[in-house]
Design a protein around this motif. Structure first.
Motif, mmCIF file in Angstrom:
data_model
loop_
_atom_site.group_PDB
_atom_site.id
_atom_site.type_symbol
_atom_site.label_atom_id
_atom_site.label_comp_id
_atom_site.label_asym_id
_atom_site.label_seq_id
_atom_site.Cartn_x
_atom_site.Cartn_y
_atom_site.Cartn_z
ATOM 1 N N SER A 45 0.815 -1.218 0.000
ATOM 2 C CA SER A 45 0.000 0.000 0.000
ATOM 3 C C SER A 45 0.851 1.272 0.000
ATOM 4 N N ILE A 46 2.164 1.129 0.117
ATOM 5 C CA ILE A 46 3.032 2.319 0.173
ATOM 6 C C ILE A 46 2.940 3.087 -1.143
ATOM 7 N N THR A 47 2.804 4.378 -1.031
ATOM 8 C CA THR A 47 2.785 5.241 -2.216
ATOM 9 C C THR A 47 4.221 5.505 -2.664
ATOM 10 N N PRO A 48 4.554 5.228 -3.908
ATOM 11 C CA PRO A 48 5.930 5.458 -4.372
ATOM 12 C C PRO A 48 6.310 6.939 -4.303
ATOM 13 N N GLY A 49 7.602 7.164 -4.126
ATOM 14 C CA GLY A 49 8.135 8.514 -4.249
ATOM 15 C C GLY A 49 8.183 9.327 -2.984
ATOM 16 N N HIS A 50 7.845 8.726 -1.822
ATOM 17 C CA HIS A 50 7.827 9.511 -0.575
ATOM 18 C C HIS A 50 8.551 8.761 0.536
ATOM 19 N N SER A 51 9.773 8.374 0.298
ATOM 20 C CA SER A 51 10.508 7.592 1.288
ATOM 21 C C SER A 51 10.874 8.439 2.495
#
Length: 924
Positions: A45-51
């Motif tokens: 479910s992690i949204t890419p691009g926001h580590s």
């Protein structure tokens, strides 16, 4: 209460064994999806691009071969220890684990070889934003915020870690267990004692500390502990590996289309095809290949793992790096997302640059397949079960009566006394040593089944010793775990314990395993481990192993550890003199060091025959070089045509065994009629002349890690048409195989690789130019196999009862000339075929060459005396007959007899008569 427990087990067992048997495919509802697996769902479910992770750039310490630093999670301040190590042979490793933790995390060290050599690195720049280092021709950029690793091979970016920002490292945290409140005490005081749930986990809080599936609750006493990271393969359209799945060879896109590929060793019989479901083995190794580069990635984690694969549009973080380096936004990219339930992030990058380089690099990490004894490369006959000693005697005699060679006869579960391993049924097998002696008189061997579940019977010495010494896995209440398998109530040995492994090894001693001999070998089945009475047919994750580790931490290497102990037991019983042969159903990275593998309980179905090729190829490139599939299909009854075509395919695969369920019709090779019977016999017989080639390839495999059965692109890495192949492969570098995998087919399309190559039919010697697809005739009697021009293959033409009787038989050299008609070469490896003396130099490695009409033999390495001699030389592709043929051997000169076929351009030189282990020269 105990009666109720037994009743539940019996009902569950009935459901598992009967419902699955009644349907055409496995009931997927018995096995978890990603949505039913809390940690997989959280990571996916992690949204890419926001580590949230960044490198603390001021924390770095730099050493000769490594550097270390700190990664910080900006959302909660948790610090992680980061280590990067440069390895010899163009490889690199990095590890991430908690810096300050309330509990250590499991590391799968046993999967690796004892010593991994490191290499020097050079830091060429360091500032507040990034560190750039080099090793060899490679460059690594460590980006600080957000944390990202970019790896370049030369000027080409090939792998980027955390480029999409999907890294997630769930830290261990205490779980508060407050006492009941006094009446009137404020409830919010209790709530304040509970660990806070981070905002990003709020929607998943119900699965953080316990999880229920199919009526079983996983207690998760240590809470959430999963790890995950994304890796982008830049410049690649194809990725392969991560066996074991019943799927095509090039990995499919899963993101947005299906569950991720699941790596979780499970007993899934009659498994479905063309999907990412987990089955028996889990090797977390992926290979990316393109026309210009091959790289590999090993995610060393033994917990349940899911892997998403996605063909990227190349519009993300990586594309900006590629634009900077290449100025091109159309570079292909394969993205992968690796998710494990526990353990650490421990990743190896293997940078090739070629496919064989990656195989070598992987072997340097996880080991190689030791050279198998020759008999194990022959044909194996198995059934669940050969009923008794008379049945064994009759089956053995049937091969002789029908002039069919074989090397090993197998006994399944019911050879034991009441399903107690290391025993024999006293009525069905009253004299097992005499039974084995009858086989060994013909050079044959026997294999018996030894599974990890131990019958809970106080009169059974294995169970009594295991109980008395505390050798069983414990349940969450810290009592001996009890599950249900073939013997009924069973205990499961804790193979994570070195003490248990040593004890298990000792049980293979001839005075311990009564009725065994040095010609009896072992089959470790059901070692996922299979537990009929549990959800997903395996051990609960909250069971406990030695050292306090949970089963969730080590699940995928349980079978690996068992086979490690079995292998040592076979070494010990012969005093280290005899090479073991072990077959395992469950595998992990490194399993190749101890045994062979097969693809499990398949079905007598054309689709299962077809999928066996990509399954074996996937295992082969992931280190499991000695692999095969049950010929004919384990379940159900094959048609005569299917049985024949499966034999023809199996004869040209590394592990060649027919096996069937006890409820199927008997199907020994001579039980089929007419042309099928003859063709099946011919397929088995076709295996034996090529044993010198297989044996040589397995010797080379031990040295290089390159598998004997290879995808075509491993030999022809620039030919993109081969990248999607699922029905062709190459044995070594010299035999192209395209088995018939479809029903009622008498013609198949064969792609002949190599625009400057030529290929010859091994039977008719018909010639085919490379770089084209050709429809070739494939009647029932035909196996489409082709020798590559420019190669020399050693064969033994005399068919004996078994391979052991061929040790001193004469050789034939088949020389297939290259396109120019002037060149060919090949190798032959010889030793005593059974011991480890070859590691002391007691072997011969010979090179045969054809150059400018001179055939020569040269000793490359070793010393070994053999009585085998050179009986015949066949030269394919020779344009005209020579005027004379002269043999030069030592100080003698002899004119040889030959025959030339003008139509086939085939020269046969008869009886050179030289010892195969000598150097000689023949001039045409």
């Amino acid at each position: 209460m105990a009666t109720y427990k037994w009743y539940i087990w019996i009902i569950q067992l009935f459901i598992i064994l009967n419902i699955q048997a009644l349907v055409n495919c496995v009931d997927r509802g018995n096995f978890k999806t990603c949505d039913q697996s809390g940690f997989c769902k959280r990571h996916r479910s992690i949204t890419p691009g926001h580590s949230p992770y960044y490198l603390e750039m001021s924390s770095f310490k730099i050493y000769e071969t490594s550097l270390e630093g700190i990664i910080v999670n900006s959302q909660n301040g948790i610090q992680l220890k980061f280590d990067l190590i440069v390895l010899k042979d163009n490889s690199m490793r990095f590890k991430i684990k908690e810096l300050n933790t309330i509990r250590h995390r499991f590391e799968a060290r046993e999967a690796l070889v004892d010593r991994i050599e490191e290499s020097k690195l050079e830091v060429i720049s360091q500032d507040s934003e990034k560190i750039i280092l080099t090793f060899g021709s490679n460059k690594v950029i460590l980006n600080g915020s957000p944390f990202r690793i970019d790896i370049f091979s030369g000027d080409q970016l090939v792998i980027s870690a955390n480029a999409r920002g999907l890294m997630k490292f769930e830290h261990y945290r205490p779980k508060s267990n407050p006492k009941p409140t006094e009446e009137g005490e404020e409830q919010n005081e209790i709530q304040q004692q509970q660990p806070p749930v981070p905002p990003e986990e709020e929607q998943f809080k119900d699965t953080l500390w316990e999880e229920t599936f199919k009526g079983h609750t996983d207690s998760k006493p240590y809470g959430p502990s999963s790890v995950g990271m994304d890796f982008s393969f830049v410049g690649f359209k194809h990725v392969y590996g991560i066996p074991e799945h019943a799927d095509v060879f090039p990995l499919r896109t899963t993101k947005g289309t299906s569950d991720p590929y699941r790596l979780y060793n499970l007993d899934v019989f009659e498994y479905d095809l063309n999907n990412p479901m987990a089955i028996y083995g889990s090797i977390p190794f992926m290979v990316a290949h393109s026309e210009t580069q091959t790289v590999g990635l090993l995610w060393l984690n033994a917990a349940e793992t899911w892997v998403d694969v996605e063909a990227s549009s190349n519009q993300g973080v990586v594309s900006s790096i590629v634009d900077f380096v290449k100025g091109n936004t159309q570079i292909p990219q394969q993205d992968s997302h690796w998710i494990s339930e526990s353990g650490i992030i421990d990743v190896f990058f293997l940078l090739g640059p070629g496919p064989k380089d990656v195989m070598f690099q992987y072997a340097k990490l996880t080991g190689v397949t030791p050279l198998p004894p020759l008999f194990s490369l022959g044909y194996h006959q198995c059934r669940w079960n050969y009923r008794d000693q008379d049945d064994v005697r009759n089956v053995d005699a049937g091969f002789d009566e029908n002039d069919i060679p074989y090397d090993v006869l197998w006994l399944d579960l019911d050879h034991t006394h009441d399903r107690k391993y290391f025993t024999w049924d006293p009525y069905k097998f009253p004299d097992p040593i005499a039974m084995q002696t009858n086989l060994t008189a013909k050079g044959r061997k026997m294999v018996t089944l030894v599974d990890p579940h131990i019958k809970r019977d106080n009169n059974y010495y294995i169970h009594k010793e295991a109980t008395d010494r505390g050798f069983y896995v414990k349940n969450k209440e810290n009592q001996d775990y009890e599950g249900w398998c073939w013997p009924g109530a069973s205990g499961y040995l804790d193979f994570l314990s070195p003490e248990v492994r040593d004890w298990w090894s000792s049980k293979y001693a001839l005075d311990q395993y009564q009725g065994s001999t040095l010609s009896l070998y072992t089959w470790n089945d059901m070692n996922e481990p299979s537990v009929f009475s549990e959800p997903e047919v395996t051990m609960p994750k909250d069971c406990k192993h030695v050292g306090g580790w949970e089963h969730r931490d080590i699940h995928n290497m349980y079978g690996f550890l068992m086979v490690m102990a079995t292998y040592k037991g076979h070494l010990m019983r012969s005093g280290g003199a005899q090479r073991p042969f072990i077959l395992s159903r469950s595998v992990f990275a490194g399993s190749q060091r101890y045994g062979a593998v097969w693809t499990g309980d398949n079905i007598a179905d054309w689709n299962h025959l077809q999928i066996s090729v990509p399954m074996i190829l996937s295992l082969s490139i992931a280190g499991m070089s000695f692999s095969g599939a049950d010929v004919g299909g384990f379940f159900r009854n094959p048609t005569p045509e299917l049985m024949l075509r499966w034999y023809q395919a199996g004869a040209y695969q590394p592990f060649f065994r027919a096996h069937s369920h006890h409820e199927t019709k008997r199907r020994e090779p001579w039980l089929f009629e007419g042309e099928y019977r003859t063709a099946i016999r011919d397929a088995i017989r076709a295996r034996y002349p090529l044993l010198p080639l297989w044996y040589t390839l397995f010797y080379e495999n031990e040295r290089t890690g390159v598998p004997p059965m290879r995808p075509v692109w491993m030999e022809f890495p620039t030919e993109t048409i081969t990248f999607d192949m699922n029905d062709e492969y190459i044995i070594g570098s010299c035999l192209l195989v395209r088995p018939v995998l479809e029903e009622s087919v008498v013609n198949v399309n064969v792609y002949f690789p190599g625009t400057n190559e030529v290929w010859y039919d091994i039977i008719t010697h018909e010639k085919y130019d490379g770089g084209q697809s050709v429809s070739v005739s494939a009647p029932l009697s035909k196996i489409p196999v082709y020798q590559r021009g420019g190669t020399i293959i050693p064969k033994k033409g005399r068919i004996r009862r078994s391979s052991s009787l061929t040790y001193n038989d004469p050789y034939t050299l088949v020389i297939a000339l290259d396109k120019s008609g002037t060149h060919a070469n090949g190798t032959l490896y010889i030793d005593d075929f059974n011991s480890f003396k070859y590691r002391e130099g007691n072997f011969l490695l010979l090179k045969f060459s054809f150059e400018k009409n001179i055939i020569s033999s040269k000793i490359l390495e070793g010393k070994f005396k053999t009585s085998a001699w050179l009986e015949k030389i066949i030269i394919v592709g020779l344009e005209k007959a020579p005027k004379s043929i002269i043999l030069f051997n030592k100080n003698s000169k002899t004119e040889l007899i030959s025959k030339y076929d003008e139509n086939q351009h085939l020269l046969t030189i008869r009886k050179p008569g030289v010892n195969i282990g000598e150097e000689w020269k023949i001039t045409l």
